[in-house]
Write a protein that holds these residues in place. Structure first.
Motif, PDB file in Angstrom:
ATOM      1  N   CYS A   2       0.845  -1.182   0.000  1.00  0.00           N
ATOM      2  CA  CYS A   2       0.000   0.000   0.000  1.00  0.00           C
ATOM      3  C   CYS A   2       0.881   1.231   0.000  1.00  0.00           C
ATOM      4  O   CYS A   2       1.944   1.238   0.603  1.00  0.00           O
ATOM      5  N   ALA A   3       0.412   2.254  -0.656  1.00  0.00           N
ATOM      6  CA  ALA A   3       1.182   3.485  -0.771  1.00  0.00           C
ATOM      7  C   ALA A   3       1.212   4.200   0.575  1.00  0.00           C
ATOM      8  O   ALA A   3       0.183   4.606   1.085  1.00  0.00           O
ATOM      9  N   ALA A   4       2.390   4.349   1.147  1.00  0.00           N
ATOM     10  CA  ALA A   4       2.528   4.965   2.461  1.00  0.00           C
ATOM     11  C   ALA A   4       2.238   6.467   2.421  1.00  0.00           C
ATOM     12  O   ALA A   4       1.847   7.042   3.413  1.00  0.00           O
ATOM     13  N   GLU A   5       2.413   7.107   1.253  1.00  0.00           N
ATOM     14  CA  GLU A   5       2.230   8.542   1.174  1.00  0.00           C
ATOM     15  C   GLU A   5       0.766   8.940   1.007  1.00  0.00           C
ATOM     16  O   GLU A   5       0.427  10.095   1.032  1.00  0.00           O
ATOM     17  N   SER A   6      -0.126   7.991   0.854  1.00  0.00           N
ATOM     18  CA  SER A   6      -1.534   8.276   0.636  1.00  0.00           C
ATOM     19  C   SER A   6      -2.371   7.866   1.836  1.00  0.00           C
ATOM     20  O   SER A   6      -1.993   6.994   2.599  1.00  0.00           O
ATOM     21  N   THR A   7      -3.522   8.479   1.948  1.00  0.00           N
ATOM     22  CA  THR A   7      -4.464   8.110   2.988  1.00  0.00           C
ATOM     23  C   THR A   7      -5.214   6.851   2.599  1.00  0.00           C
ATOM     24  O   THR A   7      -5.628   6.081   3.443  1.00  0.00           O
ATOM     25  N   PHE A   8      -5.386   6.648   1.278  1.00  0.00           N
ATOM     26  CA  PHE A   8      -6.117   5.485   0.791  1.00  0.00           C
ATOM     27  C   PHE A   8      -5.629   5.138  -0.612  1.00  0.00           C
ATOM     28  O   PHE A   8      -5.024   5.966  -1.289  1.00  0.00           O
ATOM     29  N   ALA A   9      -5.894   3.899  -1.010  1.00  0.00           N
ATOM     30  CA  ALA A   9      -5.499   3.457  -2.348  1.00  0.00           C
ATOM     31  C   ALA A   9      -6.340   2.264  -2.764  1.00  0.00           C
ATOM     32  O   ALA A   9      -6.919   1.565  -1.920  1.00  0.00           O
ATOM     33  N   LEU A  10      -6.378   2.040  -4.059  1.00  0.00           N
ATOM     34  CA  LEU A  10      -7.025   0.873  -4.640  1.00  0.00           C
ATOM     35  C   LEU A  10      -6.042   0.257  -5.612  1.00  0.00           C
ATOM     36  O   LEU A  10      -5.557   0.935  -6.516  1.00  0.00           O
ATOM     37  N   TYR A  11      -5.696  -0.992  -5.397  1.00  0.00           N
ATOM     38  CA  TYR A  11      -4.860  -1.754  -6.317  1.00  0.00           C
ATOM     39  C   TYR A  11      -5.745  -2.798  -6.975  1.00  0.00           C
ATOM     40  O   TYR A  11      -6.646  -3.343  -6.334  1.00  0.00           O
ATOM     41  N   GLU A  12      -5.474  -3.084  -8.217  1.00  0.00           N
ATOM     42  CA  GLU A  12      -6.270  -4.082  -8.914  1.00  0.00           C
ATOM     43  C   GLU A  12      -5.376  -4.985  -9.743  1.00  0.00           C
ATOM     44  O   GLU A  12      -4.330  -4.559 -10.231  1.00  0.00           O
ATOM     45  N   ALA A  15      -6.562 -12.437 -11.807  1.00  0.00           N
ATOM     46  CA  ALA A  15      -6.008 -13.778 -11.597  1.00  0.00           C
ATOM     47  C   ALA A  15      -6.997 -14.750 -12.225  1.00  0.00           C
ATOM     48  O   ALA A  15      -8.019 -15.069 -11.621  1.00  0.00           O
ATOM     49  N   GLY A  16      -6.732 -15.147 -13.455  1.00  0.00           N
ATOM     50  CA  GLY A  16      -7.663 -16.014 -14.172  1.00  0.00           C
ATOM     51  C   GLY A  16      -8.957 -15.277 -14.443  1.00  0.00           C
ATOM     52  O   GLY A  16      -8.961 -14.207 -15.052  1.00  0.00           O
ATOM     53  N   THR A  17     -10.074 -15.813 -13.951  1.00  0.00           N
ATOM     54  CA  THR A  17     -11.379 -15.181 -14.159  1.00  0.00           C
ATOM     55  C   THR A  17     -11.799 -14.329 -12.964  1.00  0.00           C
ATOM     56  O   THR A  17     -12.966 -13.984 -12.826  1.00  0.00           O
ATOM     57  N   THR A  18     -10.829 -13.988 -12.118  1.00  0.00           N
ATOM     58  CA  THR A  18     -11.122 -13.199 -10.915  1.00  0.00           C
ATOM     59  C   THR A  18     -10.481 -11.819 -10.996  1.00  0.00           C
ATOM     60  O   THR A  18      -9.305 -11.693 -11.327  1.00  0.00           O
ATOM     61  N   THR A  19     -11.251 -10.807 -10.683  1.00  0.00           N
ATOM     62  CA  THR A  19     -10.722  -9.466 -10.468  1.00  0.00           C
ATOM     63  C   THR A  19     -10.437  -9.347  -8.981  1.00  0.00           C
ATOM     64  O   THR A  19     -11.330  -9.563  -8.159  1.00  0.00           O
ATOM     65  N   VAL A  20      -9.188  -9.027  -8.628  1.00  0.00           N
ATOM     66  CA  VAL A  20      -8.814  -8.836  -7.230  1.00  0.00           C
ATOM     67  C   VAL A  20      -8.635  -7.334  -7.007  1.00  0.00           C
ATOM     68  O   VAL A  20      -7.860  -6.689  -7.701  1.00  0.00           O
ATOM     69  N   ILE A  21      -9.394  -6.809  -6.055  1.00  0.00           N
ATOM     70  CA  ILE A  21      -9.332  -5.390  -5.706  1.00  0.00           C
ATOM     71  C   ILE A  21      -8.810  -5.308  -4.282  1.00  0.00           C
ATOM     72  O   ILE A  21      -9.396  -5.884  -3.370  1.00  0.00           O
ATOM     73  N   ARG A  22      -7.696  -4.617  -4.102  1.00  0.00           N
ATOM     74  CA  ARG A  22      -7.156  -4.453  -2.751  1.00  0.00           C
ATOM     75  C   ARG A  22      -7.334  -3.004  -2.333  1.00  0.00           C
ATOM     76  O   ARG A  22      -6.779  -2.094  -2.949  1.00  0.00           O
ATOM     77  N   LEU A  23      -8.134  -2.802  -1.298  1.00  0.00           N
ATOM     78  CA  LEU A  23      -8.324  -1.468  -0.734  1.00  0.00           C
ATOM     79  C   LEU A  23      -7.342  -1.287   0.410  1.00  0.00           C
ATOM     80  O   LEU A  23      -7.126  -2.210   1.194  1.00  0.00           O
ATOM     81  N   CYS A  24      -6.771  -0.106   0.504  1.00  0.00           N
ATOM     82  CA  CYS A  24      -5.768   0.183   1.526  1.00  0.00           C
ATOM     83  C   CYS A  24      -6.072   1.507   2.205  1.00  0.00           C
ATOM     84  O   CYS A  24      -6.593   2.427   1.589  1.00  0.00           O
ATOM     85  N   GLY A  25      -5.709   1.565   3.473  1.00  0.00           N
ATOM     86  CA  GLY A  25      -5.795   2.818   4.209  1.00  0.00           C
ATOM     87  C   GLY A  25      -7.184   3.112   4.725  1.00  0.00           C
ATOM     88  O   GLY A  25      -7.937   2.214   5.076  1.00  0.00           O
ATOM     89  N   GLU A  26      -7.523   4.400   4.752  1.00  0.00           N
ATOM     90  CA  GLU A  26      -8.774   4.880   5.329  1.00  0.00           C
ATOM     91  C   GLU A  26      -9.849   4.958   4.257  1.00  0.00           C
ATOM     92  O   GLU A  26      -9.805   5.821   3.385  1.00  0.00           O
ATOM     93  N   ILE A  27     -10.812   4.068   4.329  1.00  0.00           N
ATOM     94  CA  ILE A  27     -11.890   4.053   3.348  1.00  0.00           C
ATOM     95  C   ILE A  27     -13.093   4.753   3.984  1.00  0.00           C
ATOM     96  O   ILE A  27     -13.897   4.153   4.677  1.00  0.00           O
TER      97      ILE A  27
END
Length: 127
Positions: A2-12, A15-27
């Motif tokens: 997760c990006a340390a310089e941000s309050t929040f982030a979304l990584y995507e 993996a095959g037929t799956t979308t993986v969404i990783r939410l980080c920080g303060e949502i």
């Protein structure tokens, strides 16, 4: 990751037929407004969506509303949507609002669903 310089982030990533969404920080409401359009778009690109909450440090009603919109969109499209459990503090928000039974939770990312090391994940973030 997760990006340390941000309050929040979304990584995507996919993996095959799956979308993986990783939410980080303060949502919170601000994060939901910024990340919402992309998160909702990703909830529908592939038949299986996995939202990783393990790096979320704070979740409020605005963030919970974002997750509910993602859940509803996936249900409307007949997709499978699962969430990787967050910290005790994050999971408490689900329990306090009696939303914990409205979501499908898993304890961790299943094997083969982690980030592809050959290419960086997509990132939406605001410093």
């Amino acid at each position: 990751m997760c990006a340390a310089e941000s309050t929040f982030a979304l990584y995507e990533h996919r993996a095959g037929t799956t979308t993986v969404i990783r939410l980080c920080g303060e949502i919170d409401i601000h994060a939901a407004l910024v990340l919402g359009p992309r998160a909702e778009q990703l909830t529908g690109e592939l038949p299986d969506v996995l939202v990783d909450l393990s790096a979320v440090t704070f979740l409020d009603v605005g963030g919970l509303r974002l997750l509910a919109r993602m859940r509803d969109r996936a249900q409307d499209r007949g997709l499978e949507l699962r969430f990787v459990r967050g910290t005790a503090q994050v999971m408490r928000v689900f329990r306090m609002t009696r939303q914990d039974s409205s979501y499908t939770f898993v304890d961790r990312l299943p094997p083969g669903q982690g980030e592809d090391e050959d290419r960086p994940p997509g990132l939406v973030t605001v410093p």
